[in-house]
Write a protein that holds these residues in place. Structure first.
Motif, PDB file in Angstrom:
ATOM      1  N   UNK A 153      -0.595  -5.129   4.071  1.00  0.00           N
ATOM      2  CA  UNK A 153       0.999  -5.198   3.647  1.00  0.00           C
ATOM      3  C   UNK A 153       1.854  -4.167   4.313  1.00  0.00           C
ATOM      4  N   UNK A 154       1.399  -2.845   4.585  1.00  0.00           N
ATOM      5  CA  UNK A 154       2.187  -2.112   4.998  1.00  0.00           C
ATOM      6  C   UNK A 154       2.503  -2.383   6.360  1.00  0.00           C
ATOM      7  N   UNK A 155       1.673  -2.872   7.241  1.00  0.00           N
ATOM      8  CA  UNK A 155       1.975  -3.360   8.591  1.00  0.00           C
ATOM      9  C   UNK A 155       3.116  -4.706   8.649  1.00  0.00           C
ATOM     10  N   UNK A 156       3.010  -5.247   7.925  1.00  0.00           N
ATOM     11  CA  UNK A 156       4.028  -6.541   7.487  1.00  0.00           C
ATOM     12  C   UNK A 156       5.431  -5.672   7.204  1.00  0.00           C
ATOM     13  N   UNK A 157       5.455  -4.844   6.278  1.00  0.00           N
ATOM     14  CA  UNK A 157       6.568  -4.169   5.928  1.00  0.00           C
ATOM     15  C   UNK A 157       7.402  -3.641   7.031  1.00  0.00           C
ATOM     16  N   UNK A 158       6.440  -2.739   7.845  1.00  0.00           N
ATOM     17  CA  UNK A 158       7.022  -1.827   8.797  1.00  0.00           C
ATOM     18  C   UNK A 158       8.219  -0.699   8.501  1.00  0.00           C
ATOM     19  N   UNK A 159       8.386  -0.065   9.200  1.00  0.00           N
ATOM     20  CA  UNK A 159       9.519   0.946   9.041  1.00  0.00           C
ATOM     21  C   UNK A 159       9.117   2.170   8.127  1.00  0.00           C
ATOM     22  N   UNK A 160       9.890   2.887   7.416  1.00  0.00           N
ATOM     23  CA  UNK A 160       9.653   3.760   6.577  1.00  0.00           C
ATOM     24  C   UNK A 160       8.967   3.525   5.289  1.00  0.00           C
ATOM     25  N   UNK A 161       9.322   2.369   4.761  1.00  0.00           N
ATOM     26  CA  UNK A 161       8.670   1.451   3.792  1.00  0.00           C
ATOM     27  C   UNK A 161       7.282   1.400   3.938  1.00  0.00           C
ATOM     28  N   UNK A 162       7.032   0.633   5.046  1.00  0.00           N
ATOM     29  CA  UNK A 162       5.420   0.680   5.480  1.00  0.00           C
ATOM     30  C   UNK A 162       4.701   1.841   5.421  1.00  0.00           C
ATOM     31  N   UNK A 163       5.448   2.990   5.970  1.00  0.00           N
ATOM     32  CA  UNK A 163       4.498   4.053   6.330  1.00  0.00           C
ATOM     33  C   UNK A 163       4.411   4.781   4.717  1.00  0.00           C
ATOM     34  N   UNK A 164       5.514   4.732   4.198  1.00  0.00           N
ATOM     35  CA  UNK A 164       5.498   5.202   2.750  1.00  0.00           C
ATOM     36  C   UNK A 164       4.267   4.650   1.896  1.00  0.00           C
ATOM     37  N   UNK A 165       3.980   3.097   1.999  1.00  0.00           N
ATOM     38  CA  UNK A 165       3.060   2.335   1.407  1.00  0.00           C
ATOM     39  C   UNK A 165       1.845   2.879   1.818  1.00  0.00           C
ATOM     40  N   UNK A 166       1.579   2.967   3.086  1.00  0.00           N
ATOM     41  CA  UNK A 166       0.309   3.455   3.752  1.00  0.00           C
ATOM     42  C   UNK A 166      -0.134   4.697   3.054  1.00  0.00           C
ATOM     43  N   UNK A 167       0.723   5.877   3.218  1.00  0.00           N
ATOM     44  CA  UNK A 167       0.312   7.034   2.723  1.00  0.00           C
ATOM     45  C   UNK A 167       0.198   7.298   1.226  1.00  0.00           C
ATOM     46  N   UNK A 168       0.973   6.414   0.618  1.00  0.00           N
ATOM     47  CA  UNK A 168       0.633   6.125  -0.853  1.00  0.00           C
ATOM     48  C   UNK A 168      -0.781   5.692  -1.193  1.00  0.00           C
ATOM     49  N   UNK A 169      -1.090   4.424  -0.592  1.00  0.00           N
ATOM     50  CA  UNK A 169      -2.173   3.942  -0.573  1.00  0.00           C
ATOM     51  C   UNK A 169      -3.567   4.791  -0.525  1.00  0.00           C
ATOM     52  N   UNK A 170      -3.431   5.538   0.566  1.00  0.00           N
ATOM     53  CA  UNK A 170      -4.402   6.326   0.838  1.00  0.00           C
ATOM     54  C   UNK A 170      -4.845   7.434  -0.156  1.00  0.00           C
ATOM     55  N   UNK A 171      -3.486   7.885  -0.415  1.00  0.00           N
ATOM     56  CA  UNK A 171      -3.589   9.058  -1.640  1.00  0.00           C
ATOM     57  C   UNK A 171      -4.262   8.508  -2.994  1.00  0.00           C
ATOM     58  N   UNK A 172      -3.855   7.195  -3.114  1.00  0.00           N
ATOM     59  CA  UNK A 172      -4.415   6.680  -4.468  1.00  0.00           C
ATOM     60  C   UNK A 172      -5.632   6.256  -4.205  1.00  0.00           C
ATOM     61  N   UNK A 173      -6.345   6.040  -3.221  1.00  0.00           N
ATOM     62  CA  UNK A 173      -7.596   5.613  -2.939  1.00  0.00           C
ATOM     63  C   UNK A 173      -8.504   6.864  -2.931  1.00  0.00           C
ATOM     64  N   UNK A 174      -8.172   8.207  -2.398  1.00  0.00           N
ATOM     65  CA  UNK A 174      -8.954   9.293  -2.618  1.00  0.00           C
ATOM     66  C   UNK A 174      -8.664   9.653  -4.081  1.00  0.00           C
ATOM     67  N   UNK A 175      -7.658   9.432  -4.679  1.00  0.00           N
ATOM     68  CA  UNK A 175      -7.761   9.833  -6.184  1.00  0.00           C
ATOM     69  C   UNK A 175      -8.837   8.909  -7.006  1.00  0.00           C
ATOM     70  N   UNK A 176      -8.866   7.749  -6.852  1.00  0.00           N
ATOM     71  CA  UNK A 176      -9.785   6.700  -7.419  1.00  0.00           C
ATOM     72  C   UNK A 176     -11.224   7.271  -6.822  1.00  0.00           C
ATOM     73  N   UNK A 177     -11.290   7.720  -5.511  1.00  0.00           N
ATOM     74  CA  UNK A 177     -12.949   7.987  -5.213  1.00  0.00           C
ATOM     75  C   UNK A 177     -13.363   9.263  -6.155  1.00  0.00           C
TER      76      UNK A 177
END
Length: 571
Positions: free
Chosen positions: A458-482
């Motif tokens: 989804x982040x690749x499809x969005x691109x731009x700042x929104x895509x970068x923000x989603x990628x960072x948020x998803x990575x942080x959420x995954x680490x928290x879930x881990x």
């Protein structure tokens, strides 16, 4: 099934060198079965690109093998007790080789699913047979403990090494190569196994319960299917609840049927013995932690640290080497400290390793990962090895196939429950972190909450700042879930350590010499439990206690008693 085992060479009669050669053959075949359970995971992208399966077909390509294998373990384990364990094992070898060739040559998703299911049938014939033959070949408990340590280490190596081997083969060949590697070893194992392995069965008292075997197979199929559906996130009445309910009902019918039969397919009284029932539960808990954590760790290494499948496999190598070391050293430690201390310390060490791994973050930390994986491998292998040894030694020799099938079924169920339970915990902790991401539409955020891989798409499809923000948020959420998942795992592992308190304190105090029957099952305290005496070897005179030398008074009393008895008989 009950009775005296019949072996082609006499139980435990093999020379020491021959016994260890047999162990090599059994471990080689087990290695392939264990590898095949995980090797396809890294080949899924290549299979998807070549065969173009649908989402449901892709799920069945992955799950048909473990699903069919888990369902048929009890059927083939008990059938081996009846018709011969070596016979079932050799048939499994042949079927596994044929199915591997069909899978490698599959030109459609349907053919690959069918071939994987056939591999599951072969695996269900091989897995309990290897353990039950091992039980017969090594009658001395301490020597058998070493053999089971090697056996369980090989199983762990196969499961952990599957992705590494798959990654290597995919970098040099096409995806079918992950199946072709099975064929040469099976071609060698068939003639060597026929020549080397001893045949053994129960005495065949009573008919084999074919209806009970089918009930167990159908019930396990439903339960495992429902658990796997729950683990994949596909929660639905038809796909998840119906299989679980139908499977559970069939298993209840199976249990009631076994309790009524004079010669049951599976002796359910074994579960009343603390050592047996507790060992089975410990296997489920250990596999729950192992498979669930390995799946999440693989996603972390590939999606958060951006490692390739081959690099991911290499990162998991410390876990594999630690498991090997624990399996090889475990027999000596088990003899010294006993099952209770070994299983309990194994669970505790695994819980410590899991808490150490909560230090994983957004950036790579090789020392922490290596240390955590080493502790994880040592702890889990110690637990699994000691649990298998206690379970198998508690069961009578003539029911070795059924006991091995119960152990392997618990292994598979633990793996399925681990993926479902820890995956659900992971998703519950991961999703809330993506509810509100700046610049990301609600629909896109909802799709991203399904998984980290989908969030990246989804982040690749969005691109731009929104895509970068989603990628960072998803990575942080995954680490928290881990981190949340690891803490939950640690709690479950500590429950396993408490359950281990029901295991015997020590092994049999006076194990039999090789070639002689072992003293039999023990009760929860480690003392020998009352029960039928082990049968004499063929041609051996009945065993009697040597008469105690009598004193003069003893002799006079015995003579008077003899005269009185003779007078009574004549009268």
């Amino acid at each position: 099934m009950t009775g005296t085992p019949r072996t082609a060479h006499g139980e435990g009669a093999e020379a020491p060198a021959r016994r260890w050669m047999i162990l090599v053959v059994l471990c080689a075949s087990l290695l392939l079965v264990a590898v095949d359970a995980t090797v396809l995971h890294v080949a899924i992208p290549a299979v998807s690109e070549d065969l173009r399966p649908g989402q449901v077909q892709l799920l069945w390509i992955v799950d048909s093998y473990p699903l069919v294998c888990a369902s048929l373990l009890i059927l083939f384990g008990t059938l081996g007790d009846r018709v011969g364990r070596r016979r079932i094992l050799l048939l499994g070898y042949a079927l596994f080789g044929i199915a591997s060739a069909l899978a490698a040559a599959a030109e459609s998703a349907q053919l690959l699913i069918a071939a994987r299911a056939l591999l599951g049938v072969g695996g269900a014939m091989i897995m309990p047979a290897t353990l039950s033959i091992l039980r017969q070949v090594f009658p001395d408990r301490r020597e058998r403990a070493l053999a089971i340590g090697v056996w369980s280490a090989v199983a762990g190596i196969g499961a952990a090494g599957g992705p590494l081997l798959g990654g290597f083969l995919l970098e040099h060949f096409w995806w079918g190569a992950v199946f072709l590697i099975n064929i040469p070893l099976m071609l060698v194992s068939l003639p060597v196994g026929r020549w080397l392995l001893p045949e053994s069965t129960g005495d065949g008292q009573g008919p084999w319960d074919a209806v009970g075997a089918l009930l167990a197979a159908a019930g396990l199929f439903g339960v495992v299917l429902g658990v796997k559906q729950a683990g994949s996130g596909e929660l639905s009445v038809l796909g998840t609840l119906v299989p679980l309910i139908v499977g559970a009902v069939l298993l209840v019918v199976f249990v009631r049927r076994q309790r009524r039969r004079t010669h049951p397919l599976v002796d359910l009284a074994l579960f009343a013995r603390p050592a047996f029932g507790t060992s089975v539960g410990c296997i489920v808990l250990a596999m729950l932690a192992l498979v669930g954590l390995e799946l999440i760790a693989a996603q972390y290494l590939q999606l958060v640290l951006d490692l390739s499948p081959l690099e991911t496999g290499l990162r998991l190598l410390p876990l594999t080497f630690a498991a090997m070391a624990a399996g090889l050293a475990g027999s000596r430690l088990l003899g010294r400290f006993g099952p209770r201390a070994m299983v309990g310390s194994g669970f505790t060490l695994t819980a410590v390793s899991v808490l150490v791994l909560t230090g994983m973050g957004d950036h790579d930390n090789p020392p922490l990962l290596i240390g955590g994986f080493v502790l994880l491998g040592l702890g889990l292998q110690t637990t699994l090895f000691s649990s298998y040894e206690s379970m198998l030694s508690e069961a009578p020799k003539e029911e070795a196939g059924g006991a091995a099938a119960i152990g392997e079924t618990s292994y598979q169920l633990g793996a399925g429950i681990g993926i479902a339970l820890l995956g659900s915990v992971m998703n519950a902790a991961y999703g809330p972190g993506l509810r509100q991401v700046e610049g990301v539409p609600d629909a896109a955020a909802a799709d991203a909450r399904h998984s980290l891989g989908e969030a990246y798409d989804v982040a690749r499809e969005l691109g731009g700042p929104a895509g970068a923000a989603l990628r960072t948020a998803a990575k942080d959420a995954f680490v928290h879930g881990l981190h949340v998942t690891l803490v939950v795992s640690a709690g479950l592992l500590l429950l396993g350590a408490l359950a281990a308190l029901r295991l015997p304190r020590s092994m049999d105090p006076a194990p039999a010499e090789p070639g002689t029957p072992d003293p039999g099952p023990t009760d929860g305290s480690g003392d020998q439990a009352p029960g039928p005496r082990a049968p004499e070897a063929p041609g051996e005179a009945p065993r009697t206690k040597a008469p105690r030398p009598r004193s003069g008074k003893d002799s006079d009393r015995a003579t008077s008693a003899d005269r009185a008895r003779d007078s009574a008989l004549r009268g």
